[in-house]
Design a protein around this motif. Structure first.
Motif, short mmCIF file in Angstrom:
data_model
loop_
_atom_site.label_atom_id
_atom_site.label_comp_id
_atom_site.label_asym_id
_atom_site.label_seq_id
_atom_site.Cartn_x
_atom_site.Cartn_y
_atom_site.Cartn_z
N SER A 153 -61.00 -59.46 50.64
CA SER A 153 -60.73 -59.99 49.23
C SER A 153 -60.86 -58.99 48.25
N GLN A 154 -59.73 -58.72 47.46
CA GLN A 154 -60.00 -57.80 46.32
C GLN A 154 -59.91 -58.45 45.01
N TYR A 155 -60.81 -58.10 43.93
CA TYR A 155 -60.87 -58.51 42.70
C TYR A 155 -60.74 -57.41 41.86
N ILE A 156 -59.66 -57.43 41.15
CA ILE A 156 -59.40 -56.40 40.18
C ILE A 156 -60.11 -56.87 38.48
N ILE A 157 -61.11 -56.38 37.97
CA ILE A 157 -61.66 -56.66 36.82
C ILE A 157 -61.35 -55.56 35.75
N ASP A 158 -60.70 -56.09 34.50
CA ASP A 158 -60.31 -55.15 33.62
C ASP A 158 -61.58 -54.59 32.84
N HIS A 167 -57.00 -60.96 45.19
CA HIS A 167 -56.14 -61.18 46.62
C HIS A 167 -56.71 -61.24 47.69
N ASP A 168 -56.55 -62.42 48.73
CA ASP A 168 -57.27 -62.42 50.03
C ASP A 168 -56.16 -62.09 50.94
N GLY A 169 -56.74 -60.95 52.14
CA GLY A 169 -56.11 -60.49 53.06
C GLY A 169 -55.48 -59.28 53.14
N GLU A 170 -54.41 -58.94 53.96
CA GLU A 170 -53.77 -57.54 53.77
C GLU A 170 -52.59 -57.74 52.99
N GLY A 171 -51.96 -56.62 52.57
CA GLY A 171 -50.85 -56.50 51.83
C GLY A 171 -51.10 -56.80 50.45
N GLN A 172 -50.07 -56.83 49.54
CA GLN A 172 -49.90 -56.57 48.05
C GLN A 172 -50.61 -55.17 47.64
N TYR A 173 -50.40 -54.42 48.40
CA TYR A 173 -50.85 -52.83 48.02
C TYR A 173 -50.11 -52.25 46.83
N GLU A 174 -48.84 -52.53 46.69
CA GLU A 174 -48.17 -51.84 45.80
C GLU A 174 -48.41 -52.88 44.30
N GLN A 175 -48.58 -54.05 44.40
CA GLN A 175 -49.00 -54.71 43.25
C GLN A 175 -50.37 -54.46 42.79
N ILE A 176 -51.57 -54.28 43.65
CA ILE A 176 -52.73 -53.95 43.46
C ILE A 176 -52.61 -52.60 42.75
N ASP A 177 -51.94 -51.60 43.23
CA ASP A 177 -51.57 -50.18 42.79
C ASP A 177 -51.17 -50.50 41.05
N ARG A 178 -49.95 -51.10 40.89
CA ARG A 178 -49.47 -51.41 39.83
C ARG A 178 -50.29 -52.01 38.55
N THR A 179 -51.29 -52.79 39.30
CA THR A 179 -52.25 -53.56 38.47
C THR A 179 -53.12 -52.71 37.76
N VAL A 180 -53.62 -51.80 38.70
CA VAL A 180 -54.65 -50.76 38.54
C VAL A 180 -53.95 -49.92 37.29
N ALA A 181 -52.85 -49.47 37.81
CA ALA A 181 -52.16 -48.34 36.94
C ALA A 181 -52.09 -49.08 35.28
N ARG A 182 -51.35 -50.18 35.57
CA ARG A 182 -51.29 -50.89 34.11
C ARG A 182 -52.47 -51.02 33.44
N LEU A 183 -53.60 -51.26 33.85
CA LEU A 183 -54.82 -51.52 33.21
C LEU A 183 -55.27 -50.15 32.75
N LEU A 184 -55.36 -49.21 33.49
CA LEU A 184 -55.70 -47.80 33.05
C LEU A 184 -54.69 -46.98 32.06
N ASN A 185 -53.39 -47.62 32.10
CA ASN A 185 -52.65 -46.89 31.17
C ASN A 185 -52.77 -47.54 29.56
N ALA A 186 -53.24 -48.92 29.73
CA ALA A 186 -53.53 -49.49 28.54
C ALA A 186 -54.68 -49.21 27.96
N SER A 187 -55.57 -48.51 28.50
CA SER A 187 -56.96 -47.78 27.89
C SER A 187 -56.58 -46.39 27.53
N SER A 188 -55.74 -45.84 27.74
CA SER A 188 -55.27 -44.32 27.59
C SER A 188 -54.83 -44.23 26.03
#
Length: 188
Positions: A153-158, A167-188
């Motif tokens: 299970s993966q948890y993304i914390i802002d 997210h639980d299980g395998e997959g959603q790799y692109e969604q996880i990447d986009r979510t991290v990138a969006r959060l990091l870009n928001a703080s830049s």
């Protein structure tokens, strides 16, 4: 199909249904990219790490000290095939974003007694090229604090300490990447 795969699939379906219900309650429409944010938003602040034993690759961490960073908490165990399948993606994500403010924290929560061994966990870290912080949760205290139920299970914390994606299980790799990138870009 393994029991873990069935459970993970059921969890994904449940999250999708919850996202639709939440969207309907808000009078909106649901897009595939929006669903995890809407479901996770109801979870609120991230619990602190608790009851952890050995820390590898880091001194002990806590959520309050990670404010201002984007944090990916990855619940896993080295004896789980589904967990092992996700590790290359987590390792790559860490390598891609660690210099921009991403902190990955692996929470190794054993399912079986042999997975409690610190030397076995350390061997798994070496085998999988894991250099981000990992803590042993042999008594499942952090697992329980997050109300986690599945490996992996993966948890993304802002940056404010709120869980914004889960997210639980395998997959959603692109969604996880986009979510991290969006959060990091928001703080830049």
């Amino acid at each position: 199909m393994t029991l873990r795969s069935l459970v993970a699939s059921a969890a994904i379906i449940a999250l999708s249904i919850a996202g639709v219900a939440l969207s309907a309650a808000n009078g909106g429409t649901l897009s595939p990219q929006a669903a995890p944010f809407q479901v996770a938003a109801a979870q609120g602040g991230a619990p602190n790490f608790t009851g952890l034993g050995n820390w590898f690759n880091s001194a002990p961490l806590n959520i309050a000290d990670l404010r201002g960073k984007v944090v990916l908490v990855n619940f896993w165990t080295y004896g789980c095939v589904n967990c092992v399948n996700t590790l290359p993606h987590v390792v790559d994500l860490y390598a891609k974003y660690k210099d921009r403010g991403l902190v990955v924290v692996g929470i190794h929560t054993p399912e079986f007694p042999f997975e409690r061994s610190a030397s076995n966990v350390q061997a798994a870290l070496k085998r999988h090229g894991i250099t981000y912080p990992v803590a042993q949760d042999n008594d499942s205290q952090t697992w329980n604090a997050y109300r986690n139920k599945y490996w992996p299970s993966q948890y993304i914390i802002d940056q404010n300490g709120k869980i914004v994606f889960q997210h639980d299980g395998e997959g959603q790799y692109e969604q996880i990447d986009r979510t991290v990138a969006r959060l990091l870009n928001a703080s830049s």
